[in-house]
Design an enzyme around this catalytic site. Structure first.
Site, PDB file in Angstrom:
ATOM      1  N   GLY A  12      11.536 -14.496 -56.100  1.00  7.44           N
ATOM      2  CA  GLY A  12      12.529 -15.670 -56.234  1.00  7.44           C
ATOM      3  C   GLY A  12      12.893 -15.462 -58.545  1.00  7.44           C
ATOM      4  O   GLY A  12      13.006 -16.280 -58.698  1.00  7.44           O
ATOM      5  N   ASN A 108      25.571 -18.176 -51.003  1.00  7.09           N
ATOM      6  CA  ASN A 108      24.014 -16.838 -50.754  1.00  7.09           C
ATOM      7  C   ASN A 108      24.764 -15.561 -51.815  1.00  7.09           C
ATOM      8  O   ASN A 108      25.336 -15.434 -52.229  1.00  7.09           O
ATOM      9  CB  ASN A 108      24.449 -16.196 -49.559  1.00  7.09           C
ATOM     10  CG  ASN A 108      23.259 -15.453 -48.696  1.00  7.09           C
ATOM     11  OD1 ASN A 108      22.208 -15.387 -49.164  1.00  7.09           O
ATOM     12  ND2 ASN A 108      23.932 -14.305 -48.391  1.00  7.09           N
ATOM     13  N   HIS A 110      24.530 -11.676 -52.570  1.00  5.57           N
ATOM     14  CA  HIS A 110      23.907 -10.859 -51.444  1.00  5.57           C
ATOM     15  C   HIS A 110      24.311  -9.369 -52.727  1.00  5.57           C
ATOM     16  O   HIS A 110      25.326  -9.855 -53.172  1.00  5.57           O
ATOM     17  CB  HIS A 110      25.382 -10.939 -50.469  1.00  5.57           C
ATOM     18  CG  HIS A 110      25.126  -9.734 -49.628  1.00  5.57           C
ATOM     19  ND1 HIS A 110      23.611  -9.392 -48.698  1.00  5.57           N
ATOM     20  CD2 HIS A 110      25.540  -8.326 -49.849  1.00  5.57           C
ATOM     21  CE1 HIS A 110      23.654  -7.843 -47.851  1.00  5.57           C
ATOM     22  NE2 HIS A 110      24.996  -7.576 -48.586  1.00  5.57           N
ATOM     23  N   GLU A 148      29.389 -19.588 -40.707  1.00  5.31           N
ATOM     24  CA  GLU A 148      28.431 -19.110 -39.101  1.00  5.31           C
ATOM     25  C   GLU A 148      28.269 -17.290 -39.175  1.00  5.31           C
ATOM     26  O   GLU A 148      27.299 -17.241 -38.329  1.00  5.31           O
ATOM     27  CB  GLU A 148      29.493 -19.231 -38.088  1.00  5.31           C
ATOM     28  CG  GLU A 148      29.281 -21.586 -38.100  1.00  5.31           C
ATOM     29  CD  GLU A 148      29.539 -22.234 -38.603  1.00  5.31           C
ATOM     30  OE1 GLU A 148      30.460 -22.090 -39.191  1.00  5.31           O
ATOM     31  OE2 GLU A 148      29.729 -23.692 -38.736  1.00  5.31           O
ATOM     32  N   ASP A 151      27.280 -12.946 -44.374  1.00  3.50           N
ATOM     33  CA  ASP A 151      27.829 -12.163 -45.259  1.00  3.50           C
ATOM     34  C   ASP A 151      29.059 -12.377 -44.947  1.00  3.50           C
ATOM     35  O   ASP A 151      29.937 -11.546 -45.882  1.00  3.50           O
ATOM     36  CB  ASP A 151      26.965 -11.420 -45.939  1.00  3.50           C
ATOM     37  CG  ASP A 151      25.589 -10.573 -46.385  1.00  3.50           C
ATOM     38  OD1 ASP A 151      24.719 -12.268 -45.988  1.00  3.50           O
ATOM     39  OD2 ASP A 151      24.797 -10.079 -45.446  1.00  3.50           O
TER      40      ASP A 151
END
Ligand code: GAR
Length: 203
Positions: A12, A108, A110, A148, A151
């Site tokens: 985290g 997200n 990455h 969907e 990445d």
């Protein structure tokens, strides 16, 4: 005020960067309303609890099948009427119904410059192992909307980081976090919360 939910699986540190960004004013007009982990041992849950942020473990292991896990996850997110969902090291595939419901409202982080070292099998340290194996001299991090694919959604922000001689996956991961992830994730949230990047409507 943008209502933010953060999904986590591990330590985290990106969640921490978001919370620190809110405290310091780097993130304006955003509040973390809930933190959810698939892993009850995730230290991220403790970071949230320490700040009196509602924190839950919703693990696929507690459900008879994937559909029921997805249902529980969506139900919990709905309870908090979220505007934005942040995947901050969340290593579970996001169900298609959730992607549709929050179209261009899920981001997200990455740990590479997409489209390098991303997609199925590239997560956590494996990304940095791949970068070192290929011998790239520059890597970095990417914030993108979740679609969907793996990445594959629209890219919002990227930041480059130098690979240094003698780097191991661990030292590279640390530099990418410090110089890129903890910078661009709070920045993307701030921009989304303040109309500087476009948030989707959901379907
Ligand atoms: C971060 O490096 C994040 O970019 C990565 O997991 C780590 C989580 O660390 N995510 C992925 O690899 C997603 N494909 P944290 O729990 O300390 O934020």
């Amino acid at each position: 005020m943008l209502r933010i939910g953060v999904l986590v699986s591990g330590g985290g540190t990106n969640l921490q960067a978001i919370l620190d960004g809110i405290d310091s004013g780097k993130i304006r007009n955003g509040k973390v309303e809930v933190v959810i982990s698939n892993n009850e041992k995730a230290y991220a849950l403790e970071r949230a609890a320490r700040r009196q942020i509602p924190a839950f473990c919703i693990s696929p292991k507690s459900f008879a099948d994937r559909a029921r896990f997805h249902e529980a996850l969506l139900k919990k997110l709905e309870e908090y009427a979220l505007d934005l969902i942040v995947l901050a090291g969340f290593l579970v595939t996001i169900p298609p119904e959730m992607i549709r419901r929050y179209r261009n409202r899920i981001i997200n982080i990455h740990p590479s410059l997409i489209p390098s070292f991303c997609g199925v099998g590239y997560y956590g340290l494996k990304v940095h192992e791949g970068a070192l194996k290929r011998g790239v001299k520059v890597t970095g991090a990417t914030v993108h909307f979740v679609d969907e694919g793996v990445d594959s959604g629209p890219i919002l922000l990227q930041r480059a980081v130098e690979v240094e001689p003698g780097d191991t996956p661990g030292t590279l991961q640390k530099r990418v976090m410090e110089q890129a992830e903890w910078v661009i994730l709070p920045k993307a949230i701030d921009m989304l919360a303040n109309g500087e990047l476009p948030l989707g409507e959901g379907e």
